[in-house]
Design an enzyme around this catalytic site. Structure first.
Site, short mmCIF file in Angstrom:
data_model
loop_
_atom_site.label_atom_id
_atom_site.label_comp_id
_atom_site.label_asym_id
_atom_site.label_seq_id
_atom_site.Cartn_x
_atom_site.Cartn_y
_atom_site.Cartn_z
N ASP A 68 -5.97 -1.89 4.37
CA ASP A 68 -6.00 -2.50 3.03
C ASP A 68 -5.08 -3.70 2.94
O ASP A 68 -5.38 -4.67 2.22
CB ASP A 68 -5.65 -1.47 1.96
CG ASP A 68 -6.76 -0.46 1.75
OD1 ASP A 68 -7.85 -0.63 2.34
OD2 ASP A 68 -6.55 0.53 1.01
N GLU B 275 -0.77 -0.78 -4.37
CA GLU B 275 -2.07 -0.10 -4.42
C GLU B 275 -1.93 1.35 -3.99
O GLU B 275 -1.35 1.66 -2.95
CB GLU B 275 -3.08 -0.81 -3.52
CG GLU B 275 -4.45 -0.14 -3.54
CD GLU B 275 -5.42 -0.67 -2.51
OE1 GLU B 275 -6.44 0.02 -2.26
OE2 GLU B 275 -5.16 -1.74 -1.92
N LYS C 167 0.85 -1.18 0.00
CA LYS C 167 0.00 0.00 0.00
C LYS C 167 0.89 1.23 0.00
O LYS C 167 1.76 1.37 0.86
CB LYS C 167 -0.91 -0.01 1.23
CG LYS C 167 -1.88 1.18 1.31
CD LYS C 167 -3.00 1.08 0.29
CE LYS C 167 -3.98 2.25 0.46
NZ LYS C 167 -5.06 2.21 -0.52
#
Length: 238
Positions: free
Chosen positions: A56, A121, A37
């Site tokens: 996440d 991400e 992330k």
């Protein structure tokens, strides 16, 4: 390629689901893959007052059906985590904890040393500011990562998708894939005729302008039954 950057046309478009399911699919093809992330905001403090592992990342591991890895526990997979659910530049300022982009690069490089593929991400859309001087796309352009873009069929998605594609193209970056996510099918802003037309239009647009880009679909049932969700990878995805 060893790093794919996963972004979306807007916030809450399903980047986390897409990232986790892509990782799961790659694992099923015996690819040694990990997710990362870029930065996480909106994390609640633990009992000791510290911020824990990024939400996440926890979702990725659940979707991949694996336990937390050592690189999660030492925060390599998400070095910067902030409490305020806002753009990273604001969350960092409010926490008085500036984000050092070099630390993120070093974390990615450390993951690359241990894994064949890193799925990185982003936070929000492509032009979200990481710092007051650096947009997300600025950083990705510096690194040259191919981009996977997540979209949906809600009203406005065509415009947001094409704007994102233009922004990626303007930086000379590769559009690796577009993932159509049915996450908003039941939302008030999604009309079935508009959604179906969006799918047709975007597929045709990609075929004309980005013929090498992959088209993937994250089915509606994937968001309802995440434990059993899958995403089919096209041939030569990696």
């Amino acid at each position: 390629m060893s790093v794919l950057f996963i972004s979306g046309i807007d916030t809450d478009i399903g980047k986390t689901y897409a990232t986790g399911l892509l990782a799961k699919a790659l694992m099923q093809e015996d690819v040694n893959v990990i997710t990362q992330k870029l930065v996480q905001t909106g994390i609640s403090k633990q009992a000791d007052g510290e911020l824990g592992i990024a939400d996440d990342i926890l979702s990725h591991r659940k979707l991949m059906k694996i336990s937390l890895q050592p690189c999660d526990l030492d925060f390599t997979t998400c070095p910067y985590r902030y409490e305020k659910p806002a753009s990273p530049h604001l969350s960092a300022a409010l926490a008085n904890q500036p984000l050092n982009i070099e630390a993120i690069t070093e974390a990615t490089e450390a993951l690359q040393a241990d894994y064949d593929v890193v799925l990185l991400e982003g936070a929000g859309g492509l032009l979200v500011p990481i710092t007051t001087e650096l947009l997300t796309l600025d950083y990705i352009a510096e690194q040259g990562y191919p981009i996977v873009l997540v979209t949906s069929g809600r009203l406005g998605s065509i415009n947001h998708t094409l704007l994102s594609l233009e922004a990626i193209k303007s930086r000379g970056l590769m559009i690796h894939s577009v993932i159509y996510n049915h996450i908003h099918d039941d939302a008030e802003q999604t009309d079935a005729e508009i959604a179906n037309s969006t799918i047709d239009f975007l597929q045709a647009y990609l075929a004309r302008h980005y013929p090498k880009a992959h088209w993937l679909v994250l089915a509606k049932q994937s968001n309802e039954h995440l434990d059993n969700a899958d995403i089919a990878l096209p041939t030569a995805f990696i």
